[in-house]
Design a protein around this motif. Structure first.
Motif, PDB file in Angstrom:
ATOM      1  N   TYR A  40       0.923  -1.298  -0.237  1.00  0.00           N
ATOM      2  CA  TYR A  40       0.049  -0.067  -0.182  1.00  0.00           C
ATOM      3  C   TYR A  40       0.778   1.346   0.066  1.00  0.00           C
ATOM      4  CZ  TYR A  40      -3.858   3.019   0.822  1.00  0.00           C
ATOM      5  OH  TYR A  40      -4.736   3.995   0.942  1.00  0.00           O
ATOM      6  N   THR A  42       2.666   4.973   0.881  1.00  0.00           N
ATOM      7  CA  THR A  42       3.020   5.330   1.884  1.00  0.00           C
ATOM      8  C   THR A  42       2.245   6.695   1.971  1.00  0.00           C
ATOM      9  OG1 THR A  42       4.837   6.461   1.158  1.00  0.00           O
ATOM     10  CG2 THR A  42       5.430   4.192   2.258  1.00  0.00           C
ATOM     11  N   LYS A  43       2.213   7.445   3.241  1.00  0.00           N
ATOM     12  CA  LYS A  43       1.574   8.586   3.381  1.00  0.00           C
ATOM     13  C   LYS A  43       2.305   9.832   2.084  1.00  0.00           C
ATOM     14  CE  LYS A  43      -0.071  12.289   6.165  1.00  0.00           C
ATOM     15  NZ  LYS A  43      -0.146  13.185   5.293  1.00  0.00           N
ATOM     16  N   ARG A  44       3.594   9.651   2.208  1.00  0.00           N
ATOM     17  CA  ARG A  44       4.429  10.438   1.562  1.00  0.00           C
ATOM     18  C   ARG A  44       4.036  10.188  -0.019  1.00  0.00           C
ATOM     19  NH1 ARG A  44      10.167   9.813  -0.430  1.00  0.00           N
ATOM     20  NH2 ARG A  44      10.609  11.771  -0.996  1.00  0.00           N
ATOM     21  N   GLN A  45       4.050   9.011  -0.575  1.00  0.00           N
ATOM     22  CA  GLN A  45       3.618   8.491  -1.668  1.00  0.00           C
ATOM     23  C   GLN A  45       2.096   9.358  -2.078  1.00  0.00           C
ATOM     24  OE1 GLN A  45       4.281   4.374  -1.696  1.00  0.00           O
ATOM     25  NE2 GLN A  45       5.922   4.837  -2.949  1.00  0.00           N
TER      26      GLN A  45
END
Length: 112
Positions: A40, A42-45
């Motif tokens: 899944y 990441t928040k950064r992505q």
């Protein structure tokens, strides 16, 4: 667009459990794909994506949303995976479904 099966492990199924199915199809075995291990984003992505919110209504289907957003109904699995809801039966009317854009970047995050 790449297939959701790209990079998935392949194996030959010749199990006698499926004998009747093989006979109906006139084959002695079939090639199948194993389940890919998608990671899944990441928040950064996710922060690098444009995410469109869609309120789920009667008649909605993942493949319809994929066609409307990506021009390709076979990309339905991207929306399902991104929302961590594998099928439409996991949604209720009024649920918010998020559609990530651009598709090429999302696929890159999934390694496809």
């Amino acid at each position: 667009m790449p297939s959701r099966y790209a990079g998935a492990p392949e194996f030959i199924n010749s199990s006698q459990v499926y004998r009747e199915i093989f006979e109906d199809r006139g084959v002695s075995q079939i090639k199948q794909y194993g389940t890919r291990n998608l990671i899944y984003p990441t928040k950064r992505q996710i922060d690098q994506l444009d995410v469109v919110a869609h309120r789920w209504v009667y008649g909605d289907m993942y493949y319809k949303l994929a066609f409307e957003n990506y021009g390709d109904s076979s990309m339905w699995w991207v929306i399902a995976f991104f929302n961590q809801t594998p099928t439409e039966s996991h949604l209720r009317f009024g649920s918010v479904v998020y559609v990530p854009h651009p598709i090429e970047r999302v696929l890159g995050f999934y390694g496809v």
